[in-house]
Design a protein around this motif. Structure first.
Motif, PDB file in Angstrom:
ATOM      1  N   LEU A 199       1.086  -1.240  -0.196  1.00 16.13           N
ATOM      2  CA  LEU A 199      -0.051   0.327  -0.290  1.00 16.13           C
ATOM      3  C   LEU A 199       1.218   1.152   0.232  1.00 16.13           C
ATOM      4  O   LEU A 199       0.831   1.773  -0.606  1.00 16.13           O
ATOM      5  CB  LEU A 199      -0.879   0.220   1.320  1.00 16.13           C
ATOM      6  CG  LEU A 199      -2.275  -0.826   0.894  1.00 16.13           C
ATOM      7  CD1 LEU A 199      -2.771  -1.094   2.613  1.00 16.13           C
ATOM      8  CD2 LEU A 199      -2.894  -0.425   0.380  1.00 16.13           C
ATOM      9  N   ILE A 200       2.118   0.701   0.480  1.00 10.70           N
ATOM     10  CA  ILE A 200       2.876   2.628   0.405  1.00 10.70           C
ATOM     11  C   ILE A 200       3.627   3.003  -0.784  1.00 10.70           C
ATOM     12  O   ILE A 200       3.220   4.120  -1.089  1.00 10.70           O
ATOM     13  CB  ILE A 200       3.678   2.037   1.917  1.00 10.70           C
ATOM     14  CG1 ILE A 200       2.757   2.578   3.555  1.00 10.70           C
ATOM     15  CG2 ILE A 200       4.531   3.555   2.202  1.00 10.70           C
ATOM     16  CD1 ILE A 200       3.609   2.125   4.440  1.00 10.70           C
ATOM     17  N   ASP A 201       3.853   1.453  -0.791  1.00 11.14           N
ATOM     18  CA  ASP A 201       4.586   1.373  -3.009  1.00 11.14           C
ATOM     19  C   ASP A 201       3.498   2.101  -3.463  1.00 11.14           C
ATOM     20  O   ASP A 201       3.910   3.112  -4.140  1.00 11.14           O
ATOM     21  CB  ASP A 201       4.880   0.119  -2.531  1.00 11.14           C
ATOM     22  CG  ASP A 201       6.263  -0.190  -1.436  1.00 11.14           C
ATOM     23  OD1 ASP A 201       6.825   0.021  -0.929  1.00 11.14           O
ATOM     24  OD2 ASP A 201       6.240  -1.851  -1.499  1.00 11.14           O
ATOM     25  N   ALA A 202       2.375   2.056  -3.088  1.00 11.63           N
ATOM     26  CA  ALA A 202       1.874   2.117  -4.212  1.00 11.63           C
ATOM     27  C   ALA A 202       1.471   4.143  -4.485  1.00 11.63           C
ATOM     28  O   ALA A 202       1.766   4.243  -5.400  1.00 11.63           O
ATOM     29  CB  ALA A 202       0.243   1.226  -4.628  1.00 11.63           C
ATOM     30  N   THR A 203       1.368   3.871  -3.152  1.00  8.67           N
ATOM     31  CA  THR A 203       0.937   5.163  -3.107  1.00  8.67           C
ATOM     32  C   THR A 203       1.605   6.694  -3.448  1.00  8.67           C
ATOM     33  O   THR A 203       1.332   7.704  -4.076  1.00  8.67           O
ATOM     34  CB  THR A 203       0.765   4.930  -1.119  1.00  8.67           C
ATOM     35  OG1 THR A 203      -0.505   4.978  -0.668  1.00  8.67           O
ATOM     36  CG2 THR A 203       0.373   7.179  -0.631  1.00  8.67           C
ATOM     37  N   ILE A 204       3.181   6.009  -2.902  1.00  8.55           N
ATOM     38  CA  ILE A 204       4.621   6.792  -2.810  1.00  8.55           C
ATOM     39  C   ILE A 204       5.021   6.851  -4.597  1.00  8.55           C
ATOM     40  O   ILE A 204       4.640   7.583  -4.892  1.00  8.55           O
ATOM     41  CB  ILE A 204       6.074   6.271  -2.739  1.00  8.55           C
ATOM     42  CG1 ILE A 204       6.200   6.372  -1.145  1.00  8.55           C
ATOM     43  CG2 ILE A 204       7.066   6.454  -3.005  1.00  8.55           C
ATOM     44  CD1 ILE A 204       6.792   5.821  -0.516  1.00  8.55           C
ATOM     45  N   ALA A 241       2.083   7.174   7.020  1.00  7.48           N
ATOM     46  CA  ALA A 241       3.058   5.775   6.569  1.00  7.48           C
ATOM     47  C   ALA A 241       3.952   6.023   5.276  1.00  7.48           C
ATOM     48  O   ALA A 241       5.415   5.716   5.497  1.00  7.48           O
ATOM     49  CB  ALA A 241       2.279   5.106   6.436  1.00  7.48           C
ATOM     50  N   ALA A 242       3.555   6.832   4.049  1.00  3.67           N
ATOM     51  CA  ALA A 242       4.639   7.158   3.450  1.00  3.67           C
ATOM     52  C   ALA A 242       5.641   7.663   3.904  1.00  3.67           C
ATOM     53  O   ALA A 242       6.616   7.611   3.248  1.00  3.67           O
ATOM     54  CB  ALA A 242       3.781   6.843   2.374  1.00  3.67           C
ATOM     55  N   ILE A 243       5.354   9.356   4.296  1.00  9.67           N
ATOM     56  CA  ILE A 243       6.264   9.979   4.126  1.00  9.67           C
ATOM     57  C   ILE A 243       7.304   9.600   5.626  1.00  9.67           C
ATOM     58  O   ILE A 243       8.140   9.957   5.182  1.00  9.67           O
ATOM     59  CB  ILE A 243       5.740  11.387   5.045  1.00  9.67           C
ATOM     60  CG1 ILE A 243       4.969  11.995   4.282  1.00  9.67           C
ATOM     61  CG2 ILE A 243       6.616  12.358   5.684  1.00  9.67           C
ATOM     62  CD1 ILE A 243       3.686  13.088   4.416  1.00  9.67           C
ATOM     63  N   THR A 244       6.440   8.574   6.146  1.00  8.48           N
ATOM     64  CA  THR A 244       7.729   8.201   7.312  1.00  8.48           C
ATOM     65  C   THR A 244       8.974   7.225   6.524  1.00  8.48           C
ATOM     66  O   THR A 244       9.910   7.852   6.722  1.00  8.48           O
ATOM     67  CB  THR A 244       7.009   7.589   8.186  1.00  8.48           C
ATOM     68  OG1 THR A 244       6.171   7.914   9.160  1.00  8.48           O
ATOM     69  CG2 THR A 244       7.888   7.114   9.154  1.00  8.48           C
ATOM     70  N   ARG A 245       7.980   6.464   5.875  1.00  6.91           N
ATOM     71  CA  ARG A 245       8.796   5.438   4.884  1.00  6.91           C
ATOM     72  C   ARG A 245      10.079   6.018   4.185  1.00  6.91           C
ATOM     73  O   ARG A 245      11.457   6.087   4.302  1.00  6.91           O
ATOM     74  CB  ARG A 245       8.106   4.670   4.246  1.00  6.91           C
ATOM     75  CG  ARG A 245       8.341   4.174   2.676  1.00  6.91           C
ATOM     76  CD  ARG A 245       9.373   2.794   2.454  1.00  6.91           C
ATOM     77  NE  ARG A 245       8.694   1.840   3.567  1.00  6.91           N
ATOM     78  CZ  ARG A 245       7.711   1.361   1.435  1.00  6.91           C
ATOM     79  NH1 ARG A 245       8.479   1.459   1.000  1.00  6.91           N
ATOM     80  NH2 ARG A 245       6.500   0.361   1.961  1.00  6.91           N
ATOM     81  N   ARG A 281      13.592  16.039  -1.452  1.00  2.00           N
ATOM     82  CA  ARG A 281      12.635  17.028  -2.162  1.00  2.00           C
ATOM     83  C   ARG A 281      11.756  16.260  -2.970  1.00  2.00           C
ATOM     84  O   ARG A 281      10.720  16.500  -2.721  1.00  2.00           O
ATOM     85  CB  ARG A 281      13.315  18.065  -2.374  1.00  2.00           C
ATOM     86  CG  ARG A 281      11.980  18.867  -2.960  1.00  2.00           C
ATOM     87  CD  ARG A 281      12.906  20.413  -3.603  1.00  2.00           C
ATOM     88  NE  ARG A 281      11.998  21.386  -3.818  1.00  2.00           N
ATOM     89  CZ  ARG A 281      11.193  21.442  -4.449  1.00  2.00           C
ATOM     90  NH1 ARG A 281      11.349  21.051  -5.351  1.00  2.00           N
ATOM     91  NH2 ARG A 281      10.424  22.257  -4.615  1.00  2.00           N
ATOM     92  N   ALA A 282      12.218  15.601  -4.016  1.00  2.00           N
ATOM     93  CA  ALA A 282      11.502  15.343  -5.243  1.00  2.00           C
ATOM     94  C   ALA A 282      10.018  13.946  -4.938  1.00  2.00           C
ATOM     95  O   ALA A 282       9.318  14.705  -5.195  1.00  2.00           O
ATOM     96  CB  ALA A 282      12.066  14.341  -6.276  1.00  2.00           C
ATOM     97  N   ASP A 283      10.622  13.677  -3.500  1.00  2.00           N
ATOM     98  CA  ASP A 283       9.828  12.215  -2.983  1.00  2.00           C
ATOM     99  C   ASP A 283       8.654  13.016  -1.978  1.00  2.00           C
ATOM    100  O   ASP A 283       7.589  12.827  -1.981  1.00  2.00           O
ATOM    101  CB  ASP A 283      10.054  11.251  -2.192  1.00  2.00           C
ATOM    102  CG  ASP A 283      10.971  10.187  -3.739  1.00  2.00           C
ATOM    103  OD1 ASP A 283      10.403  10.157  -5.027  1.00  2.00           O
ATOM    104  OD2 ASP A 283      12.579   9.767  -3.333  1.00  2.00           O
ATOM    105  N   ILE A 284       8.725  13.981  -1.183  1.00  2.00           N
ATOM    106  CA  ILE A 284       8.787  14.229   0.101  1.00  2.00           C
ATOM    107  C   ILE A 284       7.934  15.853   0.022  1.00  2.00           C
ATOM    108  O   ILE A 284       6.414  16.422   0.308  1.00  2.00           O
ATOM    109  CB  ILE A 284       9.102  14.558   1.307  1.00  2.00           C
ATOM    110  CG1 ILE A 284       9.730  13.297   1.350  1.00  2.00           C
ATOM    111  CG2 ILE A 284       8.927  15.278   2.175  1.00  2.00           C
ATOM    112  CD1 ILE A 284       9.585  12.748   2.364  1.00  2.00           C
ATOM    113  N   VAL A 285       7.947  16.541  -0.910  1.00  2.00           N
ATOM    114  CA  VAL A 285       6.909  17.366  -1.564  1.00  2.00           C
ATOM    115  C   VAL A 285       5.647  17.498  -1.556  1.00  2.00           C
ATOM    116  O   VAL A 285       4.699  18.163  -1.011  1.00  2.00           O
ATOM    117  CB  VAL A 285       8.154  18.823  -2.640  1.00  2.00           C
ATOM    118  CG1 VAL A 285       6.762  19.706  -2.310  1.00  2.00           C
ATOM    119  CG2 VAL A 285       9.179  18.895  -1.587  1.00  2.00           C
ATOM    120  N   PRO A 286       5.521  16.853  -2.747  1.00  2.00           N
ATOM    121  CA  PRO A 286       3.984  16.129  -2.947  1.00  2.00           C
ATOM    122  C   PRO A 286       3.458  15.930  -1.872  1.00  2.00           C
ATOM    123  O   PRO A 286       1.802  15.950  -1.497  1.00  2.00           O
ATOM    124  CB  PRO A 286       4.267  15.007  -4.161  1.00  2.00           C
ATOM    125  CG  PRO A 286       5.357  14.999  -4.633  1.00  2.00           C
ATOM    126  CD  PRO A 286       5.819  15.951  -3.981  1.00  2.00           C
TER     127      PRO A 286
END
Length: 199
Positions: free
Chosen positions: A12-17, A57-61, A97-102
């Motif tokens: 679920l986290i992988d899919a969200t990211i 959870a996605a941000i934490t990962r 940055r590229a992963d977290i800002v959205p």
């Protein structure tokens, strides 16, 4: 059972990211996430109370490796140079940055995601707090001026990093290689902008 639950949460986290990166936050619905993860939408709610919980959870990962590194930053006081340590820290943070800002933008703009999470206890400190502790440790051994406020300096450094991250498509392929401006900014902050004294 526990292992299967962990595997489902990971999917679920992988899919969200992946979806937030590929199609943007607006199109990343719980239905789309469940479909991309290969599970029923109801399964998502068995593992996360709501979309906000899944995004957290996605941000934490995404931030976990950098947070783990930053936790040890105060112990680096007295080693290398202050400039080298700060350049290393900001360059590592730039890779996020590229992963977290959205996700952060979504948390700020969506009422459901923006409401405070109902979490028990005090949240673990993050990189800003560890950067402040590092600067304080350097101050204690005399490598940073005694009149400098470590917390305010950490804010300036992080704000500078955010400014250097424009345009948003800028990426860091290898630490330091794509971010020469970080070194320039760190030296500018450490050296100050005062004009040299005239004789």
């Amino acid at each position: 059972m526990a292992a299967r639950g962990d595997a489902t949460r990971d999917k679920l986290i992988d899919a969200t990211i992946r979806l937030v990166r590929d199609i943007g936050y607006a199109q990343t619905t719980t239905r789309a996430i469940a479909q991309a993860a290969g599970v029923a939408e109801g399964t998502l709610y068995r593992h996360y109370p709501d979309k906000a919980g899944l995004f957290a959870a996605a941000i934490t990962r995404q931030t976990a490796p950098i947070t783990a590194w930053a936790r040890d930053l105060p112990a680096r006081a007295g080693s290398a140079t202050v400039a080298d340590n700060l350049i290393d820290c900001l360059t590592r943070l730039a890779t996020l940055r590229a992963d977290i800002v959205p996700f952060e933008l979504a948390m700020l703009t969506d009422p459901e995601l923006a409401r405070p999470a109902d979490t028990a206890g005090t949240p673990e400190p993050g990189p800003p707090e560890f950067l402040t502790r590092y600067l304080h440790a350097e101050q204690q051994i005399g490598r940073i001026r005694a009149d400098v406020d470590p917390a305010k300096t950490a804010v300036v450094l992080l704000a500078t990093l955010f400014g250097l991250a424009v345009p948003p498509r800028r990426t860091t392929d290898a630490l330091g290689d794509s971010w020469p401006d970080i070194a320039d900014a760190v030296h500018l902050i450490l050296d100050g902008v005062g004009a040299p004294a005239r004789n």
